[in-house]
Design a protein around this motif. Structure first.
Motif, mmCIF file in Angstrom:
data_model
loop_
_atom_site.group_PDB
_atom_site.id
_atom_site.type_symbol
_atom_site.label_atom_id
_atom_site.label_comp_id
_atom_site.label_asym_id
_atom_site.label_seq_id
_atom_site.Cartn_x
_atom_site.Cartn_y
_atom_site.Cartn_z
ATOM 1 N N PHE A 289 0.813 -1.097 -0.034
ATOM 2 C CA PHE A 289 0.018 -0.178 -0.312
ATOM 3 C C PHE A 289 0.798 1.290 -0.099
ATOM 4 N N LEU A 290 2.048 1.137 0.837
ATOM 5 C CA LEU A 290 2.839 2.543 1.061
ATOM 6 C C LEU A 290 3.568 2.734 -0.243
ATOM 7 N N ALA A 291 3.874 1.497 -0.772
ATOM 8 C CA ALA A 291 4.695 1.621 -1.975
ATOM 9 C C ALA A 291 3.889 2.322 -3.173
ATOM 10 N N ALA A 292 2.799 1.524 -3.345
ATOM 11 C CA ALA A 292 1.925 2.222 -4.455
ATOM 12 C C ALA A 292 1.404 3.621 -4.281
ATOM 13 N N TYR A 293 1.189 3.794 -3.013
ATOM 14 C CA TYR A 293 0.789 5.197 -2.546
ATOM 15 C C TYR A 293 2.134 6.428 -2.919
ATOM 16 N N GLY A 294 3.168 5.967 -2.622
ATOM 17 C CA GLY A 294 4.262 7.035 -2.837
ATOM 18 C C GLY A 294 4.335 6.984 -4.420
ATOM 19 N N TRP A 295 4.295 5.797 -5.139
ATOM 20 C CA TRP A 295 4.661 5.836 -6.559
ATOM 21 C C TRP A 295 3.200 6.652 -7.271
ATOM 22 N N CYS A 296 2.249 6.554 -6.877
ATOM 23 C CA CYS A 296 1.003 7.447 -7.316
ATOM 24 C C CYS A 296 1.290 8.689 -7.316
ATOM 25 N N VAL A 297 1.495 9.175 -6.028
ATOM 26 C CA VAL A 297 1.585 10.758 -5.674
ATOM 27 C C VAL A 297 2.857 11.080 -6.513
ATOM 28 N N ALA A 298 3.710 10.430 -6.913
ATOM 29 C CA ALA A 298 5.248 10.789 -7.727
ATOM 30 C C ALA A 298 4.345 10.964 -9.133
ATOM 31 N N TYR A 299 4.105 10.183 -9.817
ATOM 32 C CA TYR A 299 3.725 10.291 -10.994
ATOM 33 C C TYR A 299 2.472 11.139 -11.255
ATOM 34 N N ASP A 300 1.431 11.635 -10.340
ATOM 35 C CA ASP A 300 0.521 12.505 -10.422
ATOM 36 C C ASP A 300 1.172 13.798 -10.288
ATOM 37 N N THR A 301 2.211 13.892 -9.443
ATOM 38 C CA THR A 301 2.887 15.239 -9.372
ATOM 39 C C THR A 301 3.313 15.371 -10.697
ATOM 40 N N ILE A 302 3.777 14.457 -11.326
ATOM 41 C CA ILE A 302 4.583 14.931 -12.949
ATOM 42 C C ILE A 302 3.393 15.272 -13.686
ATOM 43 N N VAL B 114 12.950 -0.954 -13.586
ATOM 44 C CA VAL B 114 11.953 -0.105 -13.064
ATOM 45 C C VAL B 114 12.730 1.013 -12.678
ATOM 46 N N VAL B 115 13.984 0.967 -12.111
ATOM 47 C CA VAL B 115 15.032 1.956 -11.693
ATOM 48 C C VAL B 115 15.436 2.664 -12.921
ATOM 49 N N SER B 116 15.666 1.917 -13.878
ATOM 50 C CA SER B 116 16.440 2.512 -15.010
ATOM 51 C C SER B 116 15.134 3.474 -15.767
ATOM 52 N N LEU B 117 13.940 2.982 -15.589
ATOM 53 C CA LEU B 117 12.765 4.126 -16.333
ATOM 54 C C LEU B 117 12.760 5.184 -15.201
ATOM 55 N N LEU B 118 12.744 4.840 -14.226
ATOM 56 C CA LEU B 118 12.569 6.219 -13.216
ATOM 57 C C LEU B 118 13.712 7.151 -13.427
ATOM 58 N N ILE B 119 14.935 6.762 -13.660
ATOM 59 C CA ILE B 119 16.068 7.688 -14.118
ATOM 60 C C ILE B 119 15.654 8.296 -15.401
ATOM 61 N N TYR B 120 15.248 7.550 -16.231
ATOM 62 C CA TYR B 120 14.717 8.159 -17.471
ATOM 63 C C TYR B 120 13.882 9.279 -17.570
ATOM 64 N N GLN B 121 12.636 9.143 -16.613
ATOM 65 C CA GLN B 121 11.618 9.909 -16.252
ATOM 66 C C GLN B 121 12.286 11.382 -15.702
ATOM 67 N N HIS B 122 13.552 10.962 -15.130
ATOM 68 C CA HIS B 122 14.067 12.347 -14.259
ATOM 69 C C HIS B 122 14.761 13.060 -15.445
ATOM 70 N N TYR B 123 15.219 12.527 -16.419
ATOM 71 C CA TYR B 123 15.898 13.079 -17.397
ATOM 72 C C TYR B 123 14.822 13.761 -18.398
ATOM 73 N N PHE C 18 4.868 10.805 -17.552
ATOM 74 C CA PHE C 18 4.042 10.404 -16.964
ATOM 75 C C PHE C 18 3.477 9.147 -17.614
ATOM 76 N N LEU C 19 3.252 9.309 -18.789
ATOM 77 C CA LEU C 19 3.113 7.998 -19.644
ATOM 78 C C LEU C 19 3.765 6.828 -19.498
ATOM 79 N N ASN C 20 4.979 6.909 -19.056
ATOM 80 C CA ASN C 20 6.254 6.084 -19.061
ATOM 81 C C ASN C 20 5.909 5.123 -17.784
ATOM 82 N N ASN C 21 5.059 5.579 -16.863
ATOM 83 C CA ASN C 21 4.630 4.758 -15.634
ATOM 84 C C ASN C 21 3.863 3.856 -15.795
ATOM 85 N N ALA C 22 3.030 3.373 -17.234
ATOM 86 C CA ALA C 22 2.468 2.319 -17.493
ATOM 87 C C ALA C 22 3.616 1.115 -17.729
ATOM 88 N N TRP C 23 4.551 1.491 -18.142
ATOM 89 C CA TRP C 23 5.671 0.467 -18.062
ATOM 90 C C TRP C 23 6.223 -0.090 -16.877
#
Length: 198
Positions: free
Chosen positions: A82-95, A155-164, A178-183
């Motif tokens: 729950f906490l993992a999904a919560y943090g991820w959702c807040v992160a990608y919705d902030t994006i 997943v980590v590599s995609l998160l790094i790509y998102q920050h780029y 934001f769309l990258n989070n589907a992957w």
């Protein structure tokens, strides 16, 4: 408008049909979810950080319901997920809020991106680090196979790509991130699917 109302009615009836087949705890959680879903549209008008509410309602609450439906209880591992999904959702919705920053400012809608200002990227990075850390802890608790950690590395590599993509805060690039989070969701699913087999 008529079509929208009809769709809401049909989907609500279908949801009630599904929930009525579940145990008492699941039904209680579903009742709480309905209340939160009804409140969410107002949070963008009155709360500085509507993403914090959205993360619970649309990002993580279903995890508790799934565990309740399957086991009749909510074990500790469910709360970690729950906490993992919560943090991820807040992160990608902030994006996503970074995409709409100027429009939201113009029409008076609140968002975490507006509240954070120039600290948005650091905030997202902190949440995503927590997301990966919690998924790693969950993997250790469940004694998953190596495939899980291979998916987590992707997943980590995609998160790094998102920050780029979001580093310059350009709306088009932020939307792509934001769309990258589907992957990422797909990789997490595959990690659990293959990591828990055998």
């Amino acid at each position: 408008m008529k079509a929208a109302v009809l769709i809401v009615i049909v989907l609500t009836l279908l949801a009630l049909l599904v929930v009525s087949q579940l145990n008492r705890l699941s039904i209680e959680l579903a009742g709480i979810a309905v209340g939160m879903i009804a409140l969410y549209p107002f949070t963008k008008r009155y709360i500085e950080w509507p993403q914090l509410f959205l993360g619970i309602v649309f990002g993580a609450w279903s995890i508790l319901m799934a565990f309740a439906a399957e086991t009749g209880k909510i074990p500790a591992i469910a709360w970690l997920l729950f906490l993992a999904a919560y943090g991820w959702c807040v992160a990608y919705d902030t994006i996503y809020a970074m995409v709409d920053r100027e429009d939201d400012k113009r029409v008076g809608i609140k968002s975490s991106a507006l509240a954070l200002g120039r600290h948005d990227v650091v905030f997202i990075a902190a949440l995503e680090c927590g997301f990966v850390l919690l998924l790693s802890i969950i993997g250790l608790c469940l004694k998953v196979h190596l495939a899980y950690y291979m998916m987590l590395a992707l997943v980590v590599s995609l998160l790094i790509y998102q920050h780029y993509l979001i580093k310059d805060r350009k709306p088009e690039a932020c939307f792509k991130a934001f769309l990258n989070n589907a992957w990422i969701g797909g990789l997490v699913f595959l990690g659990f699917f293959f990591g828990l087999r055998g």
